[in-house]
Structure formats: C-alpha cells, structure tokens
Design an enzyme around this catalytic site. Structure first.
Site, PDB file in Angstrom:
ATOM      1  N   ARG A 188       0.831  -1.211   0.000  1.00  0.00           N
ATOM      2  CA  ARG A 188       0.000   0.000   0.000  1.00  0.00           C
ATOM      3  C   ARG A 188       0.862   1.256   0.000  1.00  0.00           C
ATOM      4  O   ARG A 188       0.872   2.021   0.969  1.00  0.00           O
ATOM      5  CB  ARG A 188      -0.890   0.035   1.256  1.00  0.00           C
ATOM      6  N   CYS A 279       0.122  35.666   4.943  1.00  0.00           N
ATOM      7  CA  CYS A 279      -1.290  36.031   5.082  1.00  0.00           C
ATOM      8  C   CYS A 279      -2.163  34.894   4.547  1.00  0.00           C
ATOM      9  O   CYS A 279      -1.660  33.882   4.071  1.00  0.00           O
ATOM     10  CB  CYS A 279      -1.590  37.315   4.306  1.00  0.00           C
ATOM     11  N   MET A 280      -3.474  35.082   4.606  1.00  0.00           N
ATOM     12  CA  MET A 280      -4.388  34.026   4.168  1.00  0.00           C
ATOM     13  C   MET A 280      -4.179  33.677   2.698  1.00  0.00           C
ATOM     14  O   MET A 280      -4.103  32.504   2.333  1.00  0.00           O
ATOM     15  CB  MET A 280      -5.836  34.449   4.419  1.00  0.00           C
TER      16      MET A 280
HETATM   17  C1  LIG Z   1      -1.750   6.367   4.399  1.00  0.00           C
HETATM   18  C2  LIG Z   1      -1.684   4.908   4.527  1.00  0.00           C
HETATM   19  C3  LIG Z   1      -0.791   4.159   3.758  1.00  0.00           C
HETATM   20  C4  LIG Z   1       0.269   4.802   2.881  1.00  0.00           C
HETATM   21  O1  LIG Z   1       1.321   5.250   3.703  1.00  0.00           O
HETATM   22  P1  LIG Z   1       2.634   5.938   3.072  1.00  0.00           P
HETATM   23  O2  LIG Z   1       3.500   6.118   4.247  1.00  0.00           O
HETATM   24  O3  LIG Z   1       2.182   7.223   2.480  1.00  0.00           O
HETATM   25  O4  LIG Z   1       3.163   5.013   2.037  1.00  0.00           O
HETATM   26  C5  LIG Z   1      -0.869   2.777   3.818  1.00  0.00           C
HETATM   27  N1  LIG Z   1      -1.773   2.182   4.627  1.00  0.00           N
HETATM   28  C6  LIG Z   1      -2.637   2.864   5.389  1.00  0.00           C
HETATM   29  C7  LIG Z   1      -3.594   2.136   6.255  1.00  0.00           C
HETATM   30  C8  LIG Z   1      -2.619   4.246   5.389  1.00  0.00           C
HETATM   31  O5  LIG Z   1      -3.463   4.923   6.161  1.00  0.00           O
END
Ligand SMILES: *Cc1c(COP(=O)(O)O)cnc(C)c1O
Length: 341
Positions: A188, A279-280
């Site tokens: 992931r 600033c904003m």
């Molecule tokens: C955000 C997230 C990722 C990705 O993490 P990175 O450090 O950006 O690679 C993977 N798994 C879960 C559950 C996340 O919340």
C-alpha cells in the site's frame, strides 16, 4: 494498491488515480466513503478500498458503488453484515488487525473470538486481511518485527479457521522498501508514489522524484526604506532599501503560516526569503538581491528553477512537519495542471 487519500496527497485524486491505473495499478485506497464515491462518479472502476472507519449511514454507498470497506471492530462487522443480508448482497470486506499502531483494528482476542465462533457473517466475503505499520521509517526495525510477528499469528488464526483470504497486506511505502518479507500479496504505497519518503539515511532508497511543483507569480513589487515593515504585526523590518515582491498565495492555499519570516521561494533561479507573516492568500518575499524581477514572473514554491530546488521536504523542515503534511495541505482550490510526458 495505490493510496490516493487526501486528494492523492494533494496531487488531485481523480487525475492521479487515472494515471496510476494507466501505469498498471489495479486497486486504489482512500480514507473515506465519500472519497471512494467521488472516484466512482468520475468513472473509475478498479476496486477501491476504504481504509478509514465506515458508519451505518454510509453502508448504502458502499453497496451501490462497490466500495470495499476495511472493518476494524466487531460491531461494524455485525451491522454491515445485517445491511448486506437485507439487500441480499454478498459484500467484500477487509479485516484490519491491531498489531501495535494503537489505532484502528481488531484486537487479537476479538479476532480469535470471531473466527472460533464459526459465525463469520455469510453476507460478507473476507477478501483481505491487513494491519498498519507504526514505525516502518523508524531508526530501528524492532517495532515492525514485533508487529509482523503479531500479524502472522493473526493470519494463522484466520487460515486455520478455514478462510482463504486472497489479499494480505501490511506495508506502506517505507515498509515495502525496507521489509521485503512484509510484502504478502499486496503493498500500500502512498508517499513514495509522489516522490518522497521519510526513511532514515541508513536505508537505501529507490530513485524517487517529486511529482508535483507548486508555482505562483509576482503580483506587485515595491522598494521600501530602512525601518519600514511588512505584513501583519510588523514582524519584518527593512534594514536596507529592500525590494519586496507580493505573491498571491497564502496559508489558505496551503502555504503554511509557519513559514512566516522563515523559508524561501525561487525567483529567477535564486532563493528569495519570506518577509513578514504569511497572510491568508498572500505572502511577501525579499527580492533585493535578485536583479530584474518583474510583475508576472514565475515563482516556484515547491520545485526546481535553474539549479536551485525547493522540495516539500525542505518546507517540512522549515515548518517542523513532514512532507506528507506539506503536500496534502495544498488546497484543492489551487488549480492543478497535469503534464503528460
Ligand atoms: C496512508 C496509509 C498508507 C500509505 O502510507 P505511506 O506512508 O504514504 O506510504 C498505507 N496504509 C494505510 C492504512 C494508510 O493509512
């Protein structure tokens, strides 16, 4: 499974997802049901996993848009199963195990109770088993190894309970690079897709290149005399005749107010220090030492100009945060231009 939560870390969820899919990504992950629905409404059809919590009022959207929730507690499992049964659908879910992040996930004893009860709801299909690493970018690997031990125990419980789970996933970006033994069937990555990482210097990193540049332009120029001040609360005082450029971006756009009187932008390939508080919607910079600056000139806030470069990592250092926060702080209202190469 590419992580495109938080508007794809500020890069724009829809375009980024499309590009990732073109390049072979087969599955996306977002945080919320709403993010998943938005991707579906833009025509994205690959499987989408919802990493964050799901609530009863969202179950209808999960079914209607074929979004795969991560279930992290027994009561959601029960209510989701009832909702699926009512609609006579069989809905895929992933189960999340808490192994040390101290955040979402079933405790080991909750998992054991669920599997041993032989009452896994028939209206739900256990497509995935996952956990999340708390310290994949830490200075040593002890925490991760302990988490992996706990996860393997959980996986064993599930498999011995008679479940064939097709998707086993654990690793975020740093985990995927640093712990090949934690690849399982799916990784992931988030931050590394966008060209950044937070690994310690002792770990060899892949060839990463920042994907995004953040640009603005010079809106107005003025020379101020010594003793004159710039911006709210007069925190910047000119010590010499000083050429000030006004830039039309501020903290509402994601250019942190913590950059006030610290940090730089690039103009004509040179660093111009920030003068006064951000600033904003505007910020002022000192361009005294940069010859020939004119209204309309390009200003690079994140990115490269000639031989000078400012990264989200630099801004993170100046503001006491991490590249993640710098990137996802860039407001969705800032126009994104996508360049295909
Ligand atoms: C955000 C997230 C990722 C990705 O993490 P990175 O450090 O950006 O690679 C993977 N798994 C879960 C559950 C996340 O919340």
């Amino acid at each position: 499974m590419a992580v495109v939560k938080a508007n794809a870390y500020g890069h724009g969820a829809v375009e980024t997802s499309r590009t990732l899919i073109q390049h072979g990504v087969t599955r996306l992950a977002v945080f919320s049901t709403e993010e998943g629905v938005a991707l579906r409404q833009s025509g994205i059809t690959v499987p989408i996993v919802i990493l964050g919590p799901v609530f009863q009022e969202q179950f209808g959207h999960l079914f209607a848009h074929q979004l795969t929730p991560v279930v992290s507690d027994p009561s959601t499992l029960t209510t989701l199963a009832q909702a699926a049964a009512l609609r006579k659908v069989s809905h895929s879910i992933h189960l999340k195990i808490e192994t040390g992040m101290g955040r979402l996930g079933l405790a080991q004893d909750e998992l054991v109770a669920l599997i041993h009860s032989r009452k896994f709801p028939p209206s739900l299909r256990l497509e995935g088993l996952m956990t999340h690493l708390a310290d994949a970018d830490g200075s040593n690997s002890d925490t991760t190894e302990e988490q992996l031990r706990r996860f393997r125990d959980a996986l064993k419980v599930v498999q011995e309970g008679g479940f064939q789970v097709p998707l086993i996933h654990v690793s975020n970006s740093c985990g995927a690079v640093r712990f090949p033994s934690a690849h399982f069937s799916l990784v992931r990555p988030g931050i590394m897709l966008y060209g950044y990482h937070t690994l310690p210097g002792t770990i060899e990193t892949p060839d990463l290149r920042p994907v995004l540049s953040l640009k603005t332009c010079v809106a107005q120029l003025r020379t101020i005399q010594p003793g004159k001040t710039v911006s709210y609360n007069r925190t910047f005082t000119a010590r010499r005749p000083t050429r000030i450029a006004v830039l039309p971006i501020g903290y509402a756009g994601g250019f942190s107010r913590r950059l006030s009187n610290r940090g730089y932008v690039l103009i004509h390939g040179q660093r111009a220090p920030i003068a006064g508080v951000v600033c904003m919607d505007m910020v002022m910079v000192d361009v005294t030492t940069i010859p020939g600056v004119a209204v309309g000139d390009d200003v690079m806030l994140i990115g490269q100009q000639d031989n000078e470069r400012i990264t989200a990592g630099d801004i993170a250092e100046w503001t006491g945060t991490i590249s993640y926060e710098v990137l996802c702080a860039i407001s969705p209202q800032i126009p994104r231009l996508y360049v295909s190469s």
